[in-house]
Each structure stands twice: as C-alpha cells, then as structure tokens.
Design an enzyme around this catalytic site. Structure first.
Site, PDB file in Angstrom:
ATOM      1  N   CYS A 114      19.918  43.943  43.311  1.00 29.70           N
ATOM      2  CA  CYS A 114      19.553  42.572  42.927  1.00 29.70           C
ATOM      3  C   CYS A 114      20.632  41.844  42.122  1.00 29.70           C
ATOM      4  CB  CYS A 114      18.267  42.592  42.114  1.00 29.70           C
ATOM      5  SG  CYS A 114      16.868  43.296  42.976  1.00 29.70           S
ATOM      6  N   ASP A 116      37.893  49.186  34.966  1.00 29.28           N
ATOM      7  CA  ASP A 116      37.009  49.863  34.035  1.00 29.28           C
ATOM      8  C   ASP A 116      37.816  50.315  32.823  1.00 29.28           C
ATOM      9  OD1 ASP A 116      34.010  50.402  34.420  1.00 29.28           O
ATOM     10  OD2 ASP A 116      34.699  52.213  33.412  1.00 29.28           O
ATOM     11  N   ARG A 118      32.571  49.013  36.331  1.00 26.61           N
ATOM     12  CA  ARG A 118      32.396  49.820  37.540  1.00 26.61           C
ATOM     13  C   ARG A 118      31.143  50.677  37.416  1.00 26.61           C
ATOM     14  NH1 ARG A 118      36.799  53.115  37.772  1.00 26.61           N
ATOM     15  NH2 ARG A 118      38.132  51.269  37.898  1.00 26.61           N
ATOM     16  N   SER A 119      30.098  50.120  36.849  1.00 28.13           N
ATOM     17  CA  SER A 119      28.846  50.855  36.736  1.00 28.13           C
ATOM     18  C   SER A 119      28.230  51.020  38.121  1.00 28.13           C
ATOM     19  CB  SER A 119      27.867  50.114  35.829  1.00 28.13           C
ATOM     20  OG  SER A 119      27.379  48.948  36.477  1.00 28.13           O
TER      21      SER A 119
END
Length: 349
Positions: A153, A211, A188-189
């Site tokens: 989402c 990151d 960069r999760s």
C-alpha cells in the site's frame, strides 16, 4: 518558478469515487461491503494512528473495518482464524510487533507473520506470493489477467503520487512509463523502500536504493552495488524523483542536493526534507505526507481481493493456491509457535 506543494488529501480524492461506486454497486445487489480486520498487537503510536486513519476512511467510504487488539503471542493463532473465516475478506497486521527478533524459519518473526496471511486476504501485498511476484515483475497470478497481484500500500501510494505529478508517461506501454527517469529512494526496508525501488524499476526507471551503509541500483530486473565513488549526494543530484523514508527525527536530506524540477516525496513519519527549503528549489514538487493516499490504496486492494476471490460465485477461485499455502505453512506454524513460546519463557526467567 517556485516549488509546488502536493497534498495527499487532494490526490486521495482521485480514488474515492472509484471505491464508493464499487460499494454502491454491491449494495444495489443486496451484498454487504467487504470486511477488513486489522490486528493491533503493539503500542507503536504510528501503528495506532494508521489504524485510526483506516477506521475513519472506511467509515466515510462505506467499507467495513474492525480492529482487534491481541497479545503479540496470539497474533499467529488470530491469523489462522482470520485466514479461514469466510466472512473476512482482508487482513491487515500493524507492524512492528517483534521487530527483528528471529524466528525458527530464519527470517524475523514479523516476516514470518507476513507470510502467514493467505494471498486472497493480503491487502498489504507483503506475503511471499505477492513479494516474489513483485521482484520477478510478475503482474498476474498464474498468468491469469483476472488475478492481478496486490502491491504494498505505501509503495503504491508513492507511485500514484508520482503519476499525479507527471513523472509517469501514460502514453507509453505498461512497464515503460518511467523509462529515462532517475530515482533515489532513501530507505531499503522490506515494507517500503525495497518494494518501491522494485516497482519503479519494473516501470523502467533507474533507481538508486540508499540505506545506512550501502547504495544499490535497481534496473532492468537486477540489483547491483554502485562504485565506491557514488554517494547519497551524487545520487540525489541526478535524480528526477527523490523519496525519503528514514524513521529518524535526526535525519535530514539537504535541499541543496535537489535538482531543479525534482519531485520529492516523504513517506517517513518524520520530515526527512525541510519543506520550506525544498520549495525554494526551482520547479520542485513536494509531498510531505502520503498517509491518506496509502489508506485509499488499502481500500482499493481490499476491493480488488473481494472481486477476485470473495464475491458471490467466485469463491472456488481460491482453490489450489490457498490449499498449497496451508500445506506449506502448517508444519512451520506449529514449530514456530513452540519456538516462540520457548523463547519468551527463557526471556521471562
């Protein structure tokens, strides 16, 4: 020309009629609106805020929503019940719960829980099925155009904001609409940064994924490390789009790095770029919050899943994929729960 502020509330309205029209069409046939159940198992204020935004939006748009508070150790059993409840059409788990605490399977417990949601109810698009499809640039399940993959989402909300800002060229074919665009994503999760980089690269962009200790380039379905001379500043300076998602109050990206005409989107709960400074850069378009668009993407994902799997007459479509999901996860569910209970018992000594 001075910069322009993009409002998430304005962009979200572009999708409201689509959702309410869908709900009205169901009502006209005497069919209740789809039901989303959210599991809240932590005291994280951001998760609680997201849950409240979701409740308000669903109420306004005629969709059904329940939030259930559960203990962290009860999340897995709650997911098992929701996965098999025919009256529930979507499941949303509010993370983080265990953070990076490891599970028996080798990934974190939170990752394990994400993979425990069946694809037909995964409104977040973060289970193994949808995640691997995204990274392989597979847009339909089993090659069936009527079974469109669900996308995460928040990452999807950024794409919709970029479409609104004119970054995407709608005249080009799907998969090529960001060709020639350079993007830097600072984060960069597994929830936002990595899937967003993959989505933009799948649409033709060259994406620098920045990151804490590394920079990678996502391009053409591949990820590679950059040369030693590349820095966050050098990436940002050449980027048409900059997306920041650093969950730290102390992080600030210098507005002086932005090129003229750049589109800047902040997805973090903290302001990673000072709005006033960014808007002083010639032609910059700046969106400081994405929450309201994210909730609309959540609603769209729920409606899509309902149409694809749960609408009366379509339930048989779940078939083999759901059966396979349960067969693979049944053993690991039992063992992981036992390991989790053992770990908590040890911690409690």
């Amino acid at each position: 020309m001075p910069g322009e502020k993009l409002l998430a509330s304005t962009i979200a309205k572009d999708y409201q009629e689509e959702i309410t029209s869908f709900v009205r069409s169901l009502a006209s046939d005497g069919i209740p609106a789809p039901l989303l159940v959210g599991l809240l198992a932590s005291d994280d204020p951001a998760a609680a805020q997201y849950a409240e935004w979701t409740r308000r939006a669903f109420l306004a748009d005629g969709l059904r929503y329940e939030v259930r508070r559960v203990a962290p150790t009860d999340v897995e059993s709650a997911l098992t019940d929701l996965n098999t409840d025919p009256n529930v059409h979507g499941i949303l788990v509010y993370y983080p719960i265990f953070g990076q605490e490891q599970s028996l399977s080798g990934s974190s417990i939170d990752d394990y829980l994400r993979d425990s949601v069946v694809p037909s109810k995964d409104v977040e698009g973060l289970c193994h099925t949808y995640r691997t499809s995204l990274y392989r640039n597979v847009r339909y399940l089993d090659g069936d155009p009527s079974l469109k993959c669900v996308l995460p989402c928040t990452a999807l909300s950024v794409v919709k904001i970029l479409e609104h800002a004119g970054v995407y060229d709608a005249k080009k074919t799907v998969g090529d609409r960001c060709r020639g665009r350079v993007v830097t994503v600072v984060n960069r999760s597994e929830i936002v940064g990595r899937p967003l980089a993959a989505m933009l690269a799948n649409d033709g962009a060259t994406v620098y994924s920045v990151d804490v200790d590394s920079i990678y380039v996502f391009e053409g379905g591949r990820m590679r490390a950059v040369g030693a001379a590349e820095t966050p500043e050098s990436c940002v300076r050449r980027s048409h789009v900059v997306v920041t998602g650093v969950p730290s109050k102390g992080y600030s990206l210098p507005a002086g790095w932005l090129r003229e005409g750049a589109v800047v989107v902040n997805v973090a709960s903290f302001k990673n770029v000072k709005a006033d400074d960014a808007l002083k850069v010639e032609g910059v378009k700046y969106c400081g919050m994405v929450g309201k668009v994210t909730v609309k993407m959540l609603e769209r994902n729920l409606c899509r899943l309902y149409n694809q799997y749960h609408r009366p007459g379509l339930r048989k479509r779940e078939g083999r994929r759901e059966a396979a999901h349960f067969a693979v996860s049944a053993y690991t569910a039992v063992v992981a729960t036992a390991a989790l209970a053992l770990g908590l018992a040890v911690l409690g000594r």
